[in-house]
Design a protein around this motif. Structure first.
Motif, PDB file in Angstrom:
ATOM      1  N   UNK A   1      -8.810  -3.007   5.725  1.00 27.98           N
ATOM      2  CA  UNK A   1      -7.957  -3.926   4.982  1.00 27.98           C
ATOM      3  C   UNK A   1      -7.638  -5.105   5.890  1.00 27.98           C
ATOM      4  N   UNK A   2      -7.999  -6.291   5.451  1.00 32.37           N
ATOM      5  CA  UNK A   2      -7.821  -7.484   6.267  1.00 32.37           C
ATOM      6  C   UNK A   2      -6.832  -8.410   5.565  1.00 32.37           C
TER       7      UNK A   2
ATOM      8  N   UNK B   1      -6.867  -8.798  16.003  1.00 33.32           N
ATOM      9  CA  UNK B   1      -6.627  -8.394  14.612  1.00 33.32           C
ATOM     10  C   UNK B   1      -5.428  -7.468  14.467  1.00 33.32           C
ATOM     11  N   UNK B   2      -4.824  -7.068  15.562  1.00 34.38           N
ATOM     12  CA  UNK B   2      -3.671  -6.168  15.487  1.00 34.38           C
ATOM     13  C   UNK B   2      -2.568  -6.772  14.632  1.00 34.38           C
ATOM     14  N   UNK B   3      -2.002  -5.942  13.780  1.00 28.36           N
ATOM     15  CA  UNK B   3      -0.933  -6.398  12.911  1.00 28.36           C
ATOM     16  C   UNK B   3      -1.417  -7.072  11.644  1.00 28.36           C
ATOM     17  N   UNK B   4      -2.714  -7.375  11.573  1.00 29.21           N
ATOM     18  CA  UNK B   4      -3.265  -8.022  10.378  1.00 29.21           C
ATOM     19  C   UNK B   4      -4.295  -7.138   9.669  1.00 29.21           C
ATOM     20  N   UNK B   5      -5.045  -6.379  10.431  1.00 30.71           N
ATOM     21  CA  UNK B   5      -6.091  -5.515   9.889  1.00 30.71           C
ATOM     22  C   UNK B   5      -5.641  -4.064   9.979  1.00 30.71           C
ATOM     23  N   UNK B   6      -6.055  -3.277   8.992  1.00 32.29           N
ATOM     24  CA  UNK B   6      -5.753  -1.850   8.988  1.00 32.29           C
ATOM     25  C   UNK B   6      -7.004  -1.071   8.648  1.00 32.29           C
ATOM     26  N   UNK B   7      -7.367  -0.145   9.521  1.00 33.32           N
ATOM     27  CA  UNK B   7      -8.519   0.709   9.260  1.00 33.32           C
ATOM     28  C   UNK B   7      -8.017   2.044   8.734  1.00 33.32           C
ATOM     29  N   UNK B   8      -8.710   2.583   7.760  1.00 35.33           N
ATOM     30  CA  UNK B   8      -8.325   3.869   7.193  1.00 35.33           C
ATOM     31  C   UNK B   8      -9.579   4.617   6.768  1.00 35.33           C
ATOM     32  N   UNK B   9      -9.406   5.863   6.393  1.00 37.94           N
ATOM     33  CA  UNK B   9     -10.569   6.664   6.055  1.00 37.94           C
ATOM     34  C   UNK B   9     -10.280   7.529   4.837  1.00 37.94           C
ATOM     35  N   UNK B  10     -11.343   7.922   4.172  1.00 37.65           N
ATOM     36  CA  UNK B  10     -11.285   8.918   3.101  1.00 37.65           C
ATOM     37  C   UNK B  10     -12.399   9.910   3.413  1.00 37.65           C
ATOM     38  N   UNK B  11     -12.035  11.000   4.053  1.00 35.18           N
ATOM     39  CA  UNK B  11     -13.049  11.952   4.497  1.00 35.18           C
ATOM     40  C   UNK B  11     -13.823  12.559   3.330  1.00 35.18           C
ATOM     41  N   UNK B  12     -13.148  12.739   2.212  1.00 35.74           N
ATOM     42  CA  UNK B  12     -13.813  13.340   1.048  1.00 35.74           C
ATOM     43  C   UNK B  12     -14.944  12.453   0.546  1.00 35.74           C
ATOM     44  N   UNK B  13     -14.778  11.150   0.723  1.00 33.04           N
ATOM     45  CA  UNK B  13     -15.789  10.197   0.274  1.00 33.04           C
ATOM     46  C   UNK B  13     -16.671   9.712   1.410  1.00 33.04           C
TER      47      UNK B  13
END
Length: 123
Positions: free
Chosen positions: A82-83, A64-76
């Motif tokens: 994102x795929x 999935x490298x280059x296609x998927x992106x993991x991210x976070x929102x610590x406040x939530x």
């Protein structure tokens, strides 16, 4: 508790964004991430992200490298996946996961699992 959402049906080449909202012992969590399980296959690692530092470490499966992106929102207390450029081989039930310490995080051995959300990519 981990609540995943965002799965659905998409055509090849399309995009989806998965969300995983955590509740409960969120202040103790070391990291979060995603696994997936395709029909008749074993569950496999997709991505992970550490939560405890501002410069978060993260990792992806080669597939999935280059296609998927993991991210976070610590406040939530929420992690996103994102795929993009989805292909039929990405069809699977995607599971959110939580790591409660560095050892489980490093070993890609989650301490908690959420319910799955189905992603279907049509050709």
């Amino acid at each position: 508790q981990l609540q995943a959402s965002g799965g659905g049906l998409v055509q090849a080449g399309g995009s989806l964004r998965l969300s995983c909202a955590a509740s409960g012992r969120t202040s103790s969590m070391y990291g979060m991430g995603w696994f997936r399980q395709a029909p008749e296959k074993e569950r496999e690692f997709v991505a992970r992200i550490a939560l405890i530092w501002s410069g978060a470490t993260l990792a992806y499966a080669d597939s999935v490298k280059g296609r998927f992106t993991i991210s976070r929102d610590n406040a939530k207390n929420t992690v996103y996946l994102q795929m993009d450029s989805l292909n039929p081989e990405d069809t699977a039930v995607y599971y959110c996961a939580a790591y409660m310490n560095r050892v489980s995080y490093s070993n890609r051995a989650p301490n908690y699992w959420g319910q799955g959300t189905l992603v279907t990519v049509s050709s």
